[in-house]
Design a protein around this motif. Sequence first.
Motif, PDB file in Angstrom:
ATOM      1  N   SER A 117       0.897  -1.403  -0.040  1.00 48.72           N
ATOM      2  CA  SER A 117       0.051  -0.009   0.118  1.00 48.72           C
ATOM      3  C   SER A 117       0.734   1.327  -0.013  1.00 48.72           C
ATOM      4  N   THR A 158      -4.063   6.073  -1.683  1.00 44.67           N
ATOM      5  CA  THR A 158      -5.225   5.836  -1.148  1.00 44.67           C
ATOM      6  C   THR A 158      -5.796   7.209  -0.324  1.00 44.67           C
ATOM      7  N   ASN A 167     -13.584   6.389  -1.360  1.00 45.37           N
ATOM      8  CA  ASN A 167     -13.716   4.933  -1.229  1.00 45.37           C
ATOM      9  C   ASN A 167     -14.959   4.396  -2.160  1.00 45.37           C
ATOM     10  N   TYR A 226      -8.093   1.808  -2.475  1.00 42.48           N
ATOM     11  CA  TYR A 226      -7.186   2.286  -3.686  1.00 42.48           C
ATOM     12  C   TYR A 226      -8.136   2.340  -4.880  1.00 42.48           C
ATOM     13  N   ALA A 248      -4.808   3.905   3.482  1.00 45.44           N
ATOM     14  CA  ALA A 248      -4.952   2.526   3.085  1.00 45.44           C
ATOM     15  C   ALA A 248      -5.392   1.774   4.260  1.00 45.44           C
TER      16      ALA A 248
END
Length: 376
Positions: free
Chosen positions: A16, A21, A25, A62, A376
């Motif tokens: 990650s 990220t 989401n 991600y 992440a």
Amino acid sequence: ESEVPSCIARKVSQYSCQRKTTLNNYNKKFTDAFEIMAENYEFKENEIFCLEFLRAASLLKYLPFPVTRMKDIQGLPCIGDQVRDVIEEIIEEGESSRVKEVLNDERYKAFKQFTSVFGVGVKTSEKWYRMGLRTVEELKADKTLKLSKMQKAGFLYYEDLVSCVSKAEADAVTLIVKNTVSTFLPDALVTITGGFRRGKKMGHDIDFLITNPGPREDDELLHKVVDLWKKQGLLLYCDIIESTFVEEQLPSRKVDAMDNFQKCFTILKLYQPGVDNSSYNTSKKSDMAEIKDWKAIRVDLVITPFEQYAYALLGWTGSREFGRDLRRYASHERKMILDNHGLYDRRKRIFLKAGSEEEIFAHLGLDYVEPWERNA
Ligand code: DCP
Ligand code: MG
């Protein structure tokens, strides 16, 4: 042919720390499910399965698109068989029967409640569960339980502490911390870390890193700060951990290691602006219970030597998953050992100095990832 070009899929790193990220989401439906599975395995102390679901959750956080077909995850790393099954069921049925089972599981439900109390971990939960206890109400009512000082505070301020800390509250506490620290060390640097530094609007606590540029170190600073808060009536709980750092020691190889900085875990009393007590006190109802005009907030303060500040900042900014992968990447891909104090190059047998997070990423041969891209 797949609409997620496999050329992109092939490029996705298993680490990650090689991905960006952010907080948006597209796959919350899946990642929430994975996090429940991971938590259940954590309660069962099955670290391998727990990590499998946490890594998959990080990966789906991600992805820049919502997963709607099994094809979408083709060729991606971090998707084991268990994870695949959960994804498949959610795609087909809208929900996962395995996750539903966990949510209805008596043991999971009890552990979920127990561990929501400050100072209660899996080990204690296990003990209380074996004693037949199931809910926080039962714990509160049971006067025979031996509680640590931390757990006592956890029950005392339970409602405040389970309700999350907002960004506004974090800003208010930041002012208090900066003001107090600067009365003792005017040049000290106070930085908010943890989830709030990553741009989160909510958190379970507020984490601060404190360092003093220049040669001066003050082992008493933390004690002075909490003593002042105590005098001001702001300190509801405090546990100071003294530094155990040894200079010659190699960075810890443990992926989830605690660091050795002097730190303190506190619960602060934060007065809420909008709540006015005065009118109640003068009214006829003054003999009624007072309106509570404050909220208990979990605050962690960590003191670091200036030379280690960048490493401490990187570690304490998280996320946990991002930090774990940084360490895993360092050791597996670079033969280096990373922790919150420094970076050791095992081939050159030297510690690599860094004055900023950018320099640490450069030492590791990684592209820089901004704090808000480390969710992440
Ligand atoms: N951390 C660390 N060493 C510790 C404890 C924590 O390096 N001994 C790191 C991992 C976390 C970060 O510090 O990512 C902050 O810890 P939190 O548990 O407060 O996690 P977050 O701030 O990310 O989330 P929350 O919003 O729940 O507070
Ligand atoms: Mg935090």
